[in-house]
Motif scaffolding. Structure first.
Motif, PDB file in Angstrom:
ATOM      1  N   GLY A 252      -3.135  39.686 -25.187  1.00  0.00           N
ATOM      2  CA  GLY A 252      -1.998  39.945 -24.322  1.00  0.00           C
ATOM      3  C   GLY A 252      -1.039  38.781 -24.229  1.00  0.00           C
ATOM      4  N   LEU A 253      -1.340  37.671 -24.882  1.00  0.00           N
ATOM      5  CA  LEU A 253      -0.480  36.493 -24.833  1.00  0.00           C
ATOM      6  C   LEU A 253       0.160  36.265 -26.194  1.00  0.00           C
ATOM      7  CD1 LEU A 253      -2.867  34.144 -22.837  1.00  0.00           C
ATOM      8  CD2 LEU A 253      -1.067  35.612 -21.952  1.00  0.00           C
ATOM      9  N   SER A 254       1.128  35.351 -26.255  1.00  0.00           N
ATOM     10  CA  SER A 254       1.817  35.077 -27.517  1.00  0.00           C
ATOM     11  C   SER A 254       0.986  34.161 -28.394  1.00  0.00           C
ATOM     12  CB  SER A 254       3.169  34.405 -27.238  1.00  0.00           C
ATOM     13  OG  SER A 254       3.962  35.217 -26.411  1.00  0.00           O
ATOM     14  N   CYS A 255       0.991  34.431 -29.684  1.00  0.00           N
ATOM     15  CA  CYS A 255       0.395  33.533 -30.675  1.00  0.00           C
ATOM     16  C   CYS A 255      -1.070  33.214 -30.389  1.00  0.00           C
ATOM     17  CB  CYS A 255       1.197  32.236 -30.775  1.00  0.00           C
ATOM     18  SG  CYS A 255       2.873  32.472 -31.386  1.00  0.00           S
ATOM     19  N   GLY A 256      -1.849  34.232 -30.085  1.00  0.00           N
ATOM     20  CA  GLY A 256      -3.264  34.021 -29.859  1.00  0.00           C
ATOM     21  C   GLY A 256      -3.975  33.472 -31.066  1.00  0.00           C
ATOM     22  N   GLU A 257      -3.486  33.828 -32.259  1.00  0.00           N
ATOM     23  CA  GLU A 257      -4.116  33.319 -33.483  1.00  0.00           C
ATOM     24  C   GLU A 257      -3.935  31.811 -33.619  1.00  0.00           C
ATOM     25  OE1 GLU A 257       0.037  34.655 -34.758  1.00  0.00           O
ATOM     26  OE2 GLU A 257      -1.529  35.275 -33.352  1.00  0.00           O
ATOM     27  N   VAL A 258      -2.820  31.281 -33.102  1.00  0.00           N
ATOM     28  CA  VAL A 258      -2.603  29.835 -33.129  1.00  0.00           C
ATOM     29  C   VAL A 258      -3.595  29.150 -32.194  1.00  0.00           C
ATOM     30  CG1 VAL A 258      -0.978  27.979 -32.608  1.00  0.00           C
ATOM     31  CG2 VAL A 258      -0.164  30.073 -33.731  1.00  0.00           C
ATOM     32  N   ALA A 259      -3.780  29.719 -31.011  1.00  0.00           N
ATOM     33  CA  ALA A 259      -4.704  29.127 -30.035  1.00  0.00           C
ATOM     34  C   ALA A 259      -6.128  29.103 -30.578  1.00  0.00           C
ATOM     35  CB  ALA A 259      -4.640  29.906 -28.724  1.00  0.00           C
TER      36      ALA A 259
ATOM     37  N   GLU B 117      -3.965  20.375 -25.397  1.00  0.00           N
ATOM     38  CA  GLU B 117      -3.164  20.543 -26.616  1.00  0.00           C
ATOM     39  C   GLU B 117      -2.459  21.890 -26.630  1.00  0.00           C
ATOM     40  OE1 GLU B 117      -3.615  20.649 -31.506  1.00  0.00           O
ATOM     41  OE2 GLU B 117      -5.403  20.412 -30.247  1.00  0.00           O
ATOM     42  N   LEU B 118      -3.153  22.945 -26.218  1.00  0.00           N
ATOM     43  CA  LEU B 118      -2.540  24.267 -26.189  1.00  0.00           C
ATOM     44  C   LEU B 118      -1.443  24.348 -25.141  1.00  0.00           C
ATOM     45  CD1 LEU B 118      -5.650  26.608 -26.644  1.00  0.00           C
ATOM     46  CD2 LEU B 118      -3.998  25.876 -28.370  1.00  0.00           C
ATOM     47  N   LEU B 119      -1.673  23.727 -23.984  1.00  0.00           N
ATOM     48  CA  LEU B 119      -0.634  23.710 -22.954  1.00  0.00           C
ATOM     49  C   LEU B 119       0.607  22.970 -23.449  1.00  0.00           C
ATOM     50  CD1 LEU B 119      -2.785  23.002 -19.767  1.00  0.00           C
ATOM     51  CD2 LEU B 119      -1.545  25.113 -20.278  1.00  0.00           C
ATOM     52  N   ASP B 120       0.405  21.824 -24.127  1.00  0.00           N
ATOM     53  CA  ASP B 120       1.535  21.051 -24.653  1.00  0.00           C
ATOM     54  C   ASP B 120       2.259  21.817 -25.743  1.00  0.00           C
ATOM     55  OD1 ASP B 120       0.915  19.017 -22.923  1.00  0.00           O
ATOM     56  OD2 ASP B 120      -0.113  17.783 -24.415  1.00  0.00           O
ATOM     57  N   TYR B 121       1.505  22.442 -26.636  1.00  0.00           N
ATOM     58  CA  TYR B 121       2.105  23.221 -27.731  1.00  0.00           C
ATOM     59  C   TYR B 121       2.931  24.380 -27.170  1.00  0.00           C
ATOM     60  CZ  TYR B 121       2.444  25.986 -32.033  1.00  0.00           C
ATOM     61  OH  TYR B 121       2.907  26.704 -33.120  1.00  0.00           O
ATOM     62  N   GLY B 122       2.370  25.065 -26.181  1.00  0.00           N
ATOM     63  CA  GLY B 122       3.099  26.181 -25.588  1.00  0.00           C
ATOM     64  C   GLY B 122       4.359  25.730 -24.878  1.00  0.00           C
ATOM     65  N   SER B 123       4.284  24.586 -24.190  1.00  0.00           N
ATOM     66  CA  SER B 123       5.446  24.069 -23.476  1.00  0.00           C
ATOM     67  C   SER B 123       6.566  23.693 -24.440  1.00  0.00           C
ATOM     68  CB  SER B 123       5.044  22.862 -22.641  1.00  0.00           C
ATOM     69  OG  SER B 123       6.157  22.301 -21.987  1.00  0.00           O
ATOM     70  N   MET B 124       6.202  23.064 -25.552  1.00  0.00           N
ATOM     71  CA  MET B 124       7.212  22.632 -26.527  1.00  0.00           C
ATOM     72  C   MET B 124       7.851  23.800 -27.263  1.00  0.00           C
ATOM     73  SD  MET B 124       5.704  19.149 -28.245  1.00  0.00           S
ATOM     74  CE  MET B 124       4.174  19.919 -28.754  1.00  0.00           C
TER      75      MET B 124
ATOM     76  N   GLY C 103       7.898  27.113 -26.034  1.00  0.00           N
ATOM     77  CA  GLY C 103       8.238  28.227 -25.160  1.00  0.00           C
ATOM     78  C   GLY C 103       7.276  29.391 -25.285  1.00  0.00           C
ATOM     79  N   LEU C 104       5.965  29.090 -25.484  1.00  0.00           N
ATOM     80  CA  LEU C 104       4.950  30.115 -25.690  1.00  0.00           C
ATOM     81  C   LEU C 104       3.850  29.981 -24.644  1.00  0.00           C
ATOM     82  CD1 LEU C 104       4.484  29.682 -29.555  1.00  0.00           C
ATOM     83  CD2 LEU C 104       5.797  31.487 -28.412  1.00  0.00           C
ATOM     84  N   THR C 105       3.119  31.072 -24.477  1.00  0.00           N
ATOM     85  CA  THR C 105       1.906  31.044 -23.677  1.00  0.00           C
ATOM     86  C   THR C 105       0.731  31.318 -24.601  1.00  0.00           C
ATOM     87  OG1 THR C 105       3.082  31.868 -21.730  1.00  0.00           O
ATOM     88  CG2 THR C 105       0.685  32.031 -21.709  1.00  0.00           C
TER      89      THR C 105
END
Length: 271
Positions: free
Chosen positions: A46-53, A110-117, A119-121
């Motif tokens: 349900g979130l963006s880019c789950g495969e990246v996480a 790292e995931l929080l920083d990546y999402g912030s940079m 614009g993703l969750t």
């Protein structure tokens, strides 16, 4: 301890992208024989880019296997025991636990920083397994699961960190209501969703041949325990090809029952 291992994954019948990631590594050590590490991460659908996480989380465990595990196995880096119950005077499992708890926080940041940079969750579950000699350690965040199968027993080792499981624990809903709940995919914990994560840690011993299954909710949700136990007992896991065939069969079964999520399993047979 000897290990037979396999991984199977399927993107499912609806989704265009497989947001699951998994790995399993086996290594020889001079002091402790063979050790095994298995990790399964389910990127949040349900979130963006789950495969990246999920892939970032597995990559972090791969890096730990190369650098952190050797440090844990070195006597100069592990916690000294204060009693005489272990003549080695060290507790490697406690050191692995300490490193994994720090690793979970690092991945989360790292995931929080990546999402912030960007614009993703981002979000991912993680269930990880480490075995050395006759001891094991599991870390769980979210609702991916670890099961243990012996010749006579089938046990779920992890406890889901989810809204539905919390409601079950409190007696607010029945198992049947939980299965059909619209909140069945809502998590209380996952990597990348909040400032802190609070993993579940499970430890135990392997005193007889044992098969460990790590799986995402796409696999366990539409399977009954009695369907799985006989096929995953250690004597039924004759070789890695047989194990892979069993996992692929489970995947096809849940797809035929209407499962639409990504489906992934990691099997580790310890003998």
């Amino acid at each position: 301890m000897e290990y037979k291992v396999c991984i199977c994954t399927d993107k499912g019948t609806v989704k265009e992208v497989n947001q699951d990631s998994a790995m399993v590594k086996v290594a020889n050590t001079s002091e402790h024989g063979r050790v095994v590490v298995g990790v399964l991460c389910d990127g949040m659908g349900g979130l963006s880019c789950g495969e990246v996480a999920s892939s970032k989380a597995v990559e972090a465990f791969e890096n730990w296997f190369v650098s952190g595990l050797p440090q844990a196995l070195s006597p100069v880096n592990v916690t000294e025991k204060l009693d005489d119950s272990d003549s080695r005077g060290i507790d490697i499992m406690e050191e692995v636990k300490r490193q994994w708890l720090l690793l979970a926080q690092d991945i989360n940041e790292e995931l929080l920083d990546y999402g912030s940079m960007n614009g993703l969750t981002l979000g991912s579950t993680v269930v990880s397994f480490f075995a050395m000699e006759n001891e094991f350690l599991i870390m769980n965040i979210g609702d991916s699961r670890a099961y243990q199968f012996t010749e006579t027993r089938c046990d779920q080792l992890t406890h889901d960190q989810s809204v539905v499981q919390n409601m079950l624990d409190r007696g607010l809903i029945t198992p049947q209501e939980a299965e059909n709940s619209p909140q069945k995919s809502v998590l209380l914990q996952c990597l990348g969703a909040s400032g802190n994560v609070y993993p579940q840690i499970v430890t135990g011993r392997i005193d007889e041949p044992t098969t460990i299954l790590l799986c995402c909710d796409g696999l366990w949700r539409k399977l009954r325990a009695d369907e799985v136990c006989g096929q995953l007992r250690p004597s039924a896991c004759a070789d890695e090809n047989t194990m892979k065939s069993r996992l692929l069969g489970f995947i096809e079964t849940v797809k035929s029952r209407g499962e639409t999520d990504n489906i992934t399993g990691v099997l580790i047979c310890c003998q």
